[in-house]
Design an enzyme around this catalytic site. Structure first.
Site, PDB file in Angstrom:
ATOM      1  N   SER A  10      84.353  98.129 -27.583  1.00 14.17           N
ATOM      2  CA  SER A  10      83.081  98.050 -27.356  1.00 14.17           C
ATOM      3  C   SER A  10      82.930  97.647 -25.899  1.00 14.17           C
ATOM      4  O   SER A  10      83.179  96.635 -25.585  1.00 14.17           O
ATOM      5  CB  SER A  10      82.164  96.933 -28.180  1.00 14.17           C
ATOM      6  OG  SER A  10      81.005  96.559 -27.598  1.00 14.17           O
ATOM      7  N   HIS A  33      82.971 102.476 -28.050  1.00 15.45           N
ATOM      8  CA  HIS A  33      81.732 101.854 -28.666  1.00 15.45           C
ATOM      9  C   HIS A  33      80.766 101.529 -27.810  1.00 15.45           C
ATOM     10  O   HIS A  33      81.012 100.636 -26.974  1.00 15.45           O
ATOM     11  CB  HIS A  33      82.190 100.769 -29.692  1.00 15.45           C
ATOM     12  CG  HIS A  33      81.022 100.223 -30.562  1.00 15.45           C
ATOM     13  ND1 HIS A  33      80.432 100.804 -31.499  1.00 15.45           N
ATOM     14  CD2 HIS A  33      80.136  99.270 -30.317  1.00 15.45           C
ATOM     15  CE1 HIS A  33      79.423 100.488 -32.096  1.00 15.45           C
ATOM     16  NE2 HIS A  33      79.104  99.432 -31.448  1.00 15.45           N
ATOM     17  N   ASP A  35      76.934  99.874 -27.007  1.00 20.80           N
ATOM     18  CA  ASP A  35      75.918  99.274 -27.761  1.00 20.80           C
ATOM     19  C   ASP A  35      74.493  99.418 -26.800  1.00 20.80           C
ATOM     20  O   ASP A  35      74.579  98.902 -25.706  1.00 20.80           O
ATOM     21  CB  ASP A  35      76.130  97.699 -27.812  1.00 20.80           C
ATOM     22  CG  ASP A  35      77.282  97.449 -28.808  1.00 20.80           C
ATOM     23  OD1 ASP A  35      77.075  97.867 -29.963  1.00 20.80           O
ATOM     24  OD2 ASP A  35      78.353  97.049 -28.349  1.00 20.80           O
ATOM     25  N   MET A  37      70.724  98.464 -26.837  1.00 20.89           N
ATOM     26  CA  MET A  37      69.826  97.341 -27.342  1.00 20.89           C
ATOM     27  C   MET A  37      68.552  97.483 -26.520  1.00 20.89           C
ATOM     28  O   MET A  37      68.423  97.396 -25.208  1.00 20.89           O
ATOM     29  CB  MET A  37      70.545  95.898 -27.168  1.00 20.89           C
ATOM     30  CG  MET A  37      71.771  95.855 -27.588  1.00 20.89           C
ATOM     31  SD  MET A  37      72.424  94.239 -27.848  1.00 20.89           S
ATOM     32  CE  MET A  37      74.077  94.127 -28.427  1.00 20.89           C
ATOM     33  N   HIS A  66      75.951 103.125 -30.713  1.00 18.61           N
ATOM     34  CA  HIS A  66      75.349 102.071 -31.643  1.00 18.61           C
ATOM     35  C   HIS A  66      73.854 101.560 -31.062  1.00 18.61           C
ATOM     36  O   HIS A  66      73.861 100.868 -30.187  1.00 18.61           O
ATOM     37  CB  HIS A  66      76.268 100.957 -31.792  1.00 18.61           C
ATOM     38  CG  HIS A  66      75.701  99.829 -32.963  1.00 18.61           C
ATOM     39  ND1 HIS A  66      76.263  98.759 -32.715  1.00 18.61           N
ATOM     40  CD2 HIS A  66      74.940  99.797 -33.789  1.00 18.61           C
ATOM     41  CE1 HIS A  66      75.694  97.875 -33.956  1.00 18.61           C
ATOM     42  NE2 HIS A  66      74.680  98.637 -34.386  1.00 18.61           N
ATOM     43  N   MET A  68      71.066  99.902 -31.378  1.00 17.25           N
ATOM     44  CA  MET A  68      69.931  98.752 -31.919  1.00 17.25           C
ATOM     45  C   MET A  68      68.882  98.648 -31.308  1.00 17.25           C
ATOM     46  O   MET A  68      68.367  97.997 -30.527  1.00 17.25           O
ATOM     47  CB  MET A  68      70.905  97.338 -31.518  1.00 17.25           C
ATOM     48  CG  MET A  68      72.284  97.261 -32.490  1.00 17.25           C
ATOM     49  SD  MET A  68      73.437  96.146 -31.808  1.00 17.25           S
ATOM     50  CE  MET A  68      74.401  97.260 -30.688  1.00 17.25           C
ATOM     51  N   MET A 137      77.722  95.797 -40.093  1.00 18.39           N
ATOM     52  CA  MET A 137      77.771  94.853 -39.086  1.00 18.39           C
ATOM     53  C   MET A 137      78.398  93.449 -39.829  1.00 18.39           C
ATOM     54  O   MET A 137      77.745  93.031 -40.850  1.00 18.39           O
ATOM     55  CB  MET A 137      76.239  94.440 -38.908  1.00 18.39           C
ATOM     56  CG  MET A 137      75.557  95.687 -37.595  1.00 18.39           C
ATOM     57  SD  MET A 137      76.643  96.047 -36.277  1.00 18.39           S
ATOM     58  CE  MET A 137      76.467  94.410 -35.523  1.00 18.39           C
ATOM     59  N   GLY A 142      73.332  92.004 -31.573  1.00 16.82           N
ATOM     60  CA  GLY A 142      72.743  91.496 -30.481  1.00 16.82           C
ATOM     61  C   GLY A 142      73.765  90.939 -29.267  1.00 16.82           C
ATOM     62  O   GLY A 142      73.511  91.222 -28.178  1.00 16.82           O
ATOM     63  N   PHE A 143      74.756  90.367 -29.871  1.00 15.18           N
ATOM     64  CA  PHE A 143      75.864  89.748 -28.892  1.00 15.18           C
ATOM     65  C   PHE A 143      77.289  89.776 -29.152  1.00 15.18           C
ATOM     66  O   PHE A 143      77.638  89.997 -30.245  1.00 15.18           O
ATOM     67  CB  PHE A 143      75.407  88.253 -28.820  1.00 15.18           C
ATOM     68  CG  PHE A 143      73.955  87.861 -28.036  1.00 15.18           C
ATOM     69  CD1 PHE A 143      73.808  88.064 -26.758  1.00 15.18           C
ATOM     70  CD2 PHE A 143      73.018  87.837 -29.157  1.00 15.18           C
ATOM     71  CE1 PHE A 143      72.689  87.626 -26.549  1.00 15.18           C
ATOM     72  CE2 PHE A 143      71.644  87.615 -28.809  1.00 15.18           C
ATOM     73  CZ  PHE A 143      71.277  87.422 -27.352  1.00 15.18           C
ATOM     74  N   ASP A 175      81.685  96.300 -37.476  1.00 18.08           N
ATOM     75  CA  ASP A 175      81.456  95.891 -35.904  1.00 18.08           C
ATOM     76  C   ASP A 175      81.020  94.329 -35.937  1.00 18.08           C
ATOM     77  O   ASP A 175      80.180  93.922 -36.524  1.00 18.08           O
ATOM     78  CB  ASP A 175      80.241  96.735 -35.386  1.00 18.08           C
ATOM     79  CG  ASP A 175      79.862  96.611 -33.954  1.00 18.08           C
ATOM     80  OD1 ASP A 175      80.671  95.823 -33.511  1.00 18.08           O
ATOM     81  OD2 ASP A 175      78.814  97.163 -33.537  1.00 18.08           O
ATOM     82  N   GLY A 176      81.733  93.497 -35.055  1.00 23.30           N
ATOM     83  CA  GLY A 176      81.390  92.097 -34.909  1.00 23.30           C
ATOM     84  C   GLY A 176      82.435  91.199 -35.408  1.00 23.30           C
ATOM     85  O   GLY A 176      82.926  91.170 -36.519  1.00 23.30           O
ATOM     86  N   GLY A 177      83.182  90.509 -34.339  1.00 20.57           N
ATOM     87  CA  GLY A 177      84.075  89.510 -34.709  1.00 20.57           C
ATOM     88  C   GLY A 177      85.640  90.072 -35.217  1.00 20.57           C
ATOM     89  O   GLY A 177      86.354  89.377 -35.679  1.00 20.57           O
ATOM     90  N   GLY A 197      85.094  94.051 -29.389  1.00 22.37           N
ATOM     91  CA  GLY A 197      84.427  94.005 -27.786  1.00 22.37           C
ATOM     92  C   GLY A 197      85.552  93.005 -27.128  1.00 22.37           C
ATOM     93  O   GLY A 197      86.098  92.996 -26.302  1.00 22.37           O
ATOM     94  N   SER A 198      85.212  91.638 -27.454  1.00 25.44           N
ATOM     95  CA  SER A 198      85.768  90.578 -26.873  1.00 25.44           C
ATOM     96  C   SER A 198      87.303  90.788 -26.946  1.00 25.44           C
ATOM     97  O   SER A 198      88.059  90.426 -26.105  1.00 25.44           O
ATOM     98  CB  SER A 198      85.089  89.296 -27.106  1.00 25.44           C
ATOM     99  OG  SER A 198      84.876  89.133 -28.495  1.00 25.44           O
TER     100      SER A 198
HETATM  101  C1  DX5 Z   1      77.151  93.238 -31.429  1.00 23.33           C
HETATM  102  C2  DX5 Z   1      77.432  94.643 -30.940  1.00 23.33           C
HETATM  103  C3  DX5 Z   1      79.083  94.800 -31.015  1.00 23.33           C
HETATM  104  C4  DX5 Z   1      79.720  93.862 -30.053  1.00 23.33           C
HETATM  105  C5  DX5 Z   1      80.984  93.236 -30.732  1.00 23.33           C
HETATM  106  O1  DX5 Z   1      75.663  93.457 -31.744  1.00 23.33           O
HETATM  107  O2  DX5 Z   1      77.201  95.587 -31.907  1.00 23.33           O
HETATM  108  O3  DX5 Z   1      79.500  96.189 -30.866  1.00 23.33           O
HETATM  109  O4  DX5 Z   1      80.157  94.440 -28.857  1.00 23.33           O
HETATM  110  O5  DX5 Z   1      81.524  92.366 -30.064  1.00 23.33           O
HETATM  111  P1  DX5 Z   1      82.794  91.531 -30.601  1.00 23.33           P
HETATM  112  O6  DX5 Z   1      83.931  92.487 -31.015  1.00 23.33           O
HETATM  113  O7  DX5 Z   1      83.192  90.507 -29.348  1.00 23.33           O
HETATM  114  O8  DX5 Z   1      82.062  90.742 -31.629  1.00 23.33           O
HETATM  115 ZN    ZN Z   2      78.107  97.776 -31.976  1.00 21.55          ZN
END
Ligand code: DX5
Ligand code: ZN
Length: 230
Positions: A10, A33, A35, A37, A66, A68, A137, A142-143, A175-177, A197-198
């Site tokens: 991401s 990916h 995002d 928003m 994606h 949002m 999700m 959001g983040f 998606d997420g964490g 992402g991170s």
């Molecule tokens: C959050 C996004 C994710 C985000 C995931 O709302 O949809 O795609 O980038 O980031 P990590 O992998 O750091 O949780």
């Molecule tokens: Zn996403």
């Protein structure tokens, strides 16, 4: 045929001033990916169609959008027309999700449906027959950089069972964490495609991080298969 895990970095966690470098940094990724928003559906604002078009022009990796955003019925098709490989909308935001899936596909993309952590899976099984991907999700959208919500894996297991039984044909995406500590449980539960992402862009070598995550998922999938056949 055993499933091959897909990794979708991401770019939310990349340097937004150097997006072309960010796409180059993850060579070998299955999807990229992106995002989108709008500051309404989620309490954060990122990029829209003009920047997504620039990202599309900068890479050969299939782009996974994606959305949002509120009113995806109005905006989603534009991303498909621009050349996104998969365009995912939120079930919580779509007014006519059946028509939307049809329109996204008619514009040449795969159609994805996303559910937030507290949105149940069962009411949408019939709707998902119109879709190509289900994005579960595992954080509140959001983040980036939030902690993985393991409870959502029940929904992954239910979706996996429907796909394995031939009742649904969606690719299951999470998606997420997702990181080296959480990807194995997600793989065991039945995820096909892992957004990270991170865990990718926070690594010294993002391309290497993609490969390492894929290997972890592959091993966990193999072990889960072996346990089932024992
Ligand atoms: C959050 C996004 C994710 C985000 C995931 O709302 O949809 O795609 O980038 O980031 P990590 O992998 O750091 O949780
Ligand atoms: Zn996403």
């Amino acid at each position: 045929m055993p499933r091959t895990p897909m990794i979708a970095p991401s770019i939310l966690s990349a340097d937004f001033a150097r997006l072309a470098d960010a796409t180059q940094a993850v060579k070998g990724a299955d999807w990229l990916h992106v995002d989108v928003m709008d500051g309404h559906f989620v309490p954060n604002l990122t990029i829209g169609l003009p920047v997504v078009k620039a990202v599309l022009a900068s890479t050969d990796i299939p782009v996974d959008c994606h959305l949002m955003i509120d009113d995806p019925d109005r905006w989603a098709v534009g991303y498909a027309e621009a050349g996104a490989h998969n365009v995912t909308v939120h079930v919580e935001a779509a007014a006519d999700p059946v028509k939307l899936a049809h329109d996204i596909r008619a514009a040449g993309a795969m159609a994805g449906l996303s559910i937030k952590p507290r949105t149940p899976f069962e009411p949408y099984v019939e709707l998902l027959t119109h879709y190509d991907t289900l994005l579960v999700m595992s954080v509140e959208p959001g983040f980036g950089g939030q902690e993985f919500i393991a409870d959502v894996l029940d929904k992954v297991r239910k979706a996996r069972a429907k796909v394995d039984a031939g009742e649904l044909r969606v690719l299951v995406e999470i998606d997420g964490g997702i990181n080296a500590d959480t990807i194995e449980q997600a793989a065991e539960a039945g995820v096909d495609c892992f957004v990270a992402g991170s865990a990718v862009y926070g690594a010294a070598d993002p391309a290497k991080a993609v490969g390492a995550l894929r290997e972890r998922a592959r091993t966990a999938m193999r072990q889960a298969r072996e346990t089932r056949t024992m």
